[in-house]
Design a protein around this motif. Structure first.
Motif, PDB file in Angstrom:
ATOM      1  N   LEU A 182      28.539  90.263  29.718  1.00 45.50           N
ATOM      2  CA  LEU A 182      29.018  89.803  31.305  1.00 45.50           C
ATOM      3  C   LEU A 182      30.155  90.504  31.703  1.00 45.50           C
ATOM      4  CD1 LEU A 182      29.066  85.839  30.613  1.00 45.50           C
ATOM      5  CD2 LEU A 182      27.290  87.089  32.246  1.00 45.50           C
ATOM      6  N   ASN A 183      30.891  91.107  30.848  1.00 42.74           N
ATOM      7  CA  ASN A 183      31.989  91.789  31.171  1.00 42.74           C
ATOM      8  C   ASN A 183      31.523  93.147  31.477  1.00 42.74           C
ATOM      9  OD1 ASN A 183      34.000  89.768  30.348  1.00 42.74           O
ATOM     10  ND2 ASN A 183      34.181  90.560  28.396  1.00 42.74           N
ATOM     11  N   SER A 184      30.607  93.592  30.734  1.00 39.79           N
ATOM     12  CA  SER A 184      29.686  94.958  31.244  1.00 39.79           C
ATOM     13  C   SER A 184      29.383  94.941  32.566  1.00 39.79           C
ATOM     14  CB  SER A 184      28.986  95.377  30.170  1.00 39.79           C
ATOM     15  OG  SER A 184      29.474  95.341  28.861  1.00 39.79           O
ATOM     16  N   ARG A 185      28.635  93.744  32.839  1.00 41.39           N
ATOM     17  CA  ARG A 185      28.260  93.706  34.290  1.00 41.39           C
ATOM     18  C   ARG A 185      29.353  93.699  35.350  1.00 41.39           C
ATOM     19  NH1 ARG A 185      23.409  95.055  35.495  1.00 41.39           N
ATOM     20  NH2 ARG A 185      24.177  95.642  37.837  1.00 41.39           N
ATOM     21  N   ILE A 186      30.411  92.983  35.270  1.00 33.66           N
ATOM     22  CA  ILE A 186      31.398  92.994  36.059  1.00 33.66           C
ATOM     23  C   ILE A 186      31.853  94.514  36.424  1.00 33.66           C
ATOM     24  CG2 ILE A 186      33.775  92.412  36.439  1.00 33.66           C
ATOM     25  CD1 ILE A 186      33.203  89.647  35.024  1.00 33.66           C
ATOM     26  N   SER A 187      31.986  95.077  35.178  1.00 27.82           N
ATOM     27  CA  SER A 187      32.480  96.621  35.429  1.00 27.82           C
ATOM     28  C   SER A 187      31.438  97.263  36.139  1.00 27.82           C
ATOM     29  CB  SER A 187      32.567  97.185  33.944  1.00 27.82           C
ATOM     30  OG  SER A 187      33.986  96.528  33.368  1.00 27.82           O
ATOM     31  N   ILE A 188      30.121  97.234  35.841  1.00 25.33           N
ATOM     32  CA  ILE A 188      29.137  98.033  36.514  1.00 25.33           C
ATOM     33  C   ILE A 188      29.122  97.445  38.115  1.00 25.33           C
ATOM     34  CG2 ILE A 188      26.529  98.266  36.671  1.00 25.33           C
ATOM     35  CD1 ILE A 188      26.510  97.740  33.783  1.00 25.33           C
ATOM     36  N   GLU A 189      29.333  96.464  38.372  1.00 30.97           N
ATOM     37  CA  GLU A 189      29.392  95.972  39.716  1.00 30.97           C
ATOM     38  C   GLU A 189      30.664  96.532  40.452  1.00 30.97           C
ATOM     39  OE1 GLU A 189      26.998  94.553  41.344  1.00 30.97           O
ATOM     40  OE2 GLU A 189      25.811  94.335  39.526  1.00 30.97           O
ATOM     41  N   GLN A 190      31.621  96.552  39.979  1.00 30.86           N
ATOM     42  CA  GLN A 190      33.055  97.256  40.570  1.00 30.86           C
ATOM     43  C   GLN A 190      32.758  98.718  40.582  1.00 30.86           C
ATOM     44  OE1 GLN A 190      35.814  96.058  37.395  1.00 30.86           O
ATOM     45  NE2 GLN A 190      36.323  94.267  38.609  1.00 30.86           N
ATOM     46  N   ALA A 191      31.925  99.460  39.654  1.00 29.89           N
ATOM     47  CA  ALA A 191      32.066 100.992  39.667  1.00 29.89           C
ATOM     48  C   ALA A 191      31.061 100.954  40.844  1.00 29.89           C
ATOM     49  CB  ALA A 191      31.362 101.457  38.345  1.00 29.89           C
ATOM     50  N   LYS A 192      29.911 100.368  40.930  1.00 28.24           N
ATOM     51  CA  LYS A 192      29.005 100.541  42.223  1.00 28.24           C
ATOM     52  C   LYS A 192      29.657 100.449  43.219  1.00 28.24           C
ATOM     53  CE  LYS A 192      25.140  98.176  41.911  1.00 28.24           C
ATOM     54  NZ  LYS A 192      24.444  96.779  41.374  1.00 28.24           N
ATOM     55  N   GLY A 193      30.454  99.394  43.494  1.00 31.18           N
ATOM     56  CA  GLY A 193      31.060  99.293  44.946  1.00 31.18           C
ATOM     57  C   GLY A 193      31.957 100.515  45.190  1.00 31.18           C
ATOM     58  N   HIS A 199      31.285 107.765  48.134  1.00 34.62           N
ATOM     59  CA  HIS A 199      30.082 108.609  48.556  1.00 34.62           C
ATOM     60  C   HIS A 199      29.514 108.230  49.920  1.00 34.62           C
ATOM     61  CE1 HIS A 199      30.454 110.944  44.967  1.00 34.62           C
ATOM     62  NE2 HIS A 199      30.824 110.006  44.344  1.00 34.62           N
ATOM     63  N   GLY A 200      29.620 106.896  50.453  1.00 39.67           N
ATOM     64  CA  GLY A 200      29.003 106.478  51.562  1.00 39.67           C
ATOM     65  C   GLY A 200      27.398 106.180  51.205  1.00 39.67           C
ATOM     66  N   VAL A 201      27.149 105.583  50.049  1.00 41.58           N
ATOM     67  CA  VAL A 201      25.686 105.448  49.583  1.00 41.58           C
ATOM     68  C   VAL A 201      25.542 103.877  49.439  1.00 41.58           C
ATOM     69  CG1 VAL A 201      25.326 107.700  48.712  1.00 41.58           C
ATOM     70  CG2 VAL A 201      26.213 105.653  47.343  1.00 41.58           C
ATOM     71  N   GLU A 202      24.060 103.768  49.357  1.00 43.03           N
ATOM     72  CA  GLU A 202      23.971 102.161  49.206  1.00 43.03           C
ATOM     73  C   GLU A 202      24.238 102.177  47.822  1.00 43.03           C
ATOM     74  OE1 GLU A 202      22.908 100.005  51.322  1.00 43.03           O
ATOM     75  OE2 GLU A 202      23.019 101.472  52.965  1.00 43.03           O
ATOM     76  N   MET A 203      24.418 100.619  47.501  1.00 39.12           N
ATOM     77  CA  MET A 203      24.581 100.134  46.059  1.00 39.12           C
ATOM     78  C   MET A 203      23.553 100.540  45.129  1.00 39.12           C
ATOM     79  SD  MET A 203      27.435  98.465  46.132  1.00 39.12           S
ATOM     80  CE  MET A 203      27.635  97.124  45.087  1.00 39.12           C
ATOM     81  N   GLU A 204      22.333 100.596  45.414  1.00 36.18           N
ATOM     82  CA  GLU A 204      21.166 100.942  44.560  1.00 36.18           C
ATOM     83  C   GLU A 204      21.488 102.536  44.215  1.00 36.18           C
ATOM     84  OE1 GLU A 204      20.770  99.514  47.414  1.00 36.18           O
ATOM     85  OE2 GLU A 204      19.784  97.520  46.871  1.00 36.18           O
ATOM     86  N   GLN A 205      21.872 103.347  45.171  1.00 38.68           N
ATOM     87  CA  GLN A 205      22.217 104.759  44.995  1.00 38.68           C
ATOM     88  C   GLN A 205      23.192 104.882  44.085  1.00 38.68           C
ATOM     89  OE1 GLN A 205      21.953 105.605  49.286  1.00 38.68           O
ATOM     90  NE2 GLN A 205      20.913 107.665  48.694  1.00 38.68           N
ATOM     91  N   ALA A 206      24.241 104.125  44.400  1.00 32.78           N
ATOM     92  CA  ALA A 206      25.368 104.057  43.199  1.00 32.78           C
ATOM     93  C   ALA A 206      25.170 103.846  41.897  1.00 32.78           C
ATOM     94  CB  ALA A 206      26.413 103.271  43.995  1.00 32.78           C
ATOM     95  N   PHE A 207      24.289 102.793  41.710  1.00 31.81           N
ATOM     96  CA  PHE A 207      23.646 102.552  40.309  1.00 31.81           C
ATOM     97  C   PHE A 207      23.100 103.475  39.692  1.00 31.81           C
ATOM     98  CE2 PHE A 207      20.681 100.467  37.329  1.00 31.81           C
ATOM     99  CZ  PHE A 207      21.635 100.049  36.730  1.00 31.81           C
ATOM    100  N   GLU A 208      22.215 104.406  40.452  1.00 33.13           N
ATOM    101  CA  GLU A 208      21.515 105.482  40.028  1.00 33.13           C
ATOM    102  C   GLU A 208      22.479 106.788  39.572  1.00 33.13           C
ATOM    103  OE1 GLU A 208      18.372 105.913  39.155  1.00 33.13           O
ATOM    104  OE2 GLU A 208      18.143 103.939  39.602  1.00 33.13           O
TER     105      GLU A 208
END
Length: 247
Positions: A182-193, A199-208
């Motif tokens: 759960l903690n990792s998921r929070i960090s991932i969501e923050q990093a994606k945002g 970079h002005g990209v969509e969240m899916e692109q940020a995740f990639e």
């Protein structure tokens, strides 16, 4: 204290195995000590399988003599406890003098310690055997059925206690793993945002972007995300270091 009262205390002690922080070593030590006073035996020892059930380990003994004999069983890979563990059945040797060839590496040591008979009971629940408890006696003869029933009851208590302890440890381990996820998921969501905004990209692109960096650098995705959130230099190509404005 009467045997009946000691029995009640021994079985009531099982309730302690249901709480977090239960000490299985202390519980089993108390159990082998109680077994000596509850049945006609002068010493007791207990061998327990490890968590992977790959072999037996010494866990408790009522006396130093019993401890040495339990360790000798492990060293020689033979003895009443190992036999009870392997077969899942009770082992009774009412007269060690008449069975000198049964466990050659152990027989003389048991007699030198002053024991004339031995009994081993498996710690078993249905088709699973977790270990064995050995009762050493200084007089020859087969124990009466009441003593044997009590001894097996104590072995059953030990089995349930061990299973409860391992189940609680597993639950705690899974809870820790879940919290870490759960903690990792929070960090991932923050990093994606952060990446999406910079970079002005969509969240899916940020995740990639995170996944690509993770794979290219052989770093866990959760670690990459945490580094991005902290703006560490190791992820400078993903996001500028602290102090630079995000676009």
């Amino acid at each position: 204290m009467s045997r009946e009262l000691e029995l009640v205390e021994a079985f009531v002690g099982l309730a302690d195995t249901l709480v977090v922080g239960f000490d299985v070593v202390e519980f089993l030590h108390d159990l082998v000590v109680r077994s000596v006073s509850l049945v006609d035996a002068q010493a007791s020892g207990l061998l327990l399988s490890d968590a992977t059930d790959q072999g037996l380990r010494f866990i408790a003994a009522s006396t130093e003599q019993a401890r040495m004999l339990e360790l000798l069983q492990l060293q020689n890979e033979e003895g009443p406890a190992l036999e009870a563990y392997r077969t899942g059945a009770r082992v009774d040797v009412p007269d060690l003098g008449a069975h000198a060839d049964r466990w050659p590496g152990l027989h003389q040591a048991m007699q030198d310690a002053g024991f004339a008979s031995v009994q081993a009971l498996p710690l078993r629940l249905r088709d699973r055997t977790l270990g064995a408890m050995t009762l050493f006696r200084t007089s020859p003869g087969r124990p009466d059925e009441t003593d044997t029933a009590i001894a097996q009851g104590l072995a059953d208590v030990a089995t349930i206690g061990i299973i409860n302890s391992r189940a609680l440890e597993e639950q705690e381990r899974l809870a820790e793993q879940l919290q870490a996820a759960l903690n990792s998921r929070i960090s991932i969501e923050q990093a994606k945002g952060m990446l999406a905004e910079y970079h002005g990209v969509e969240m899916e692109q940020a995740f990639e972007m995170l996944r690509r960096f993770s794979r290219n650098n052989n770093v866990r995705l959760s670690h990459v995300a945490a580094a991005v959130v902290r703006r560490e230099t190791s992820t400078a190509e993903l996001i500028p270091p602290r102090g630079h404005a995000l676009h």
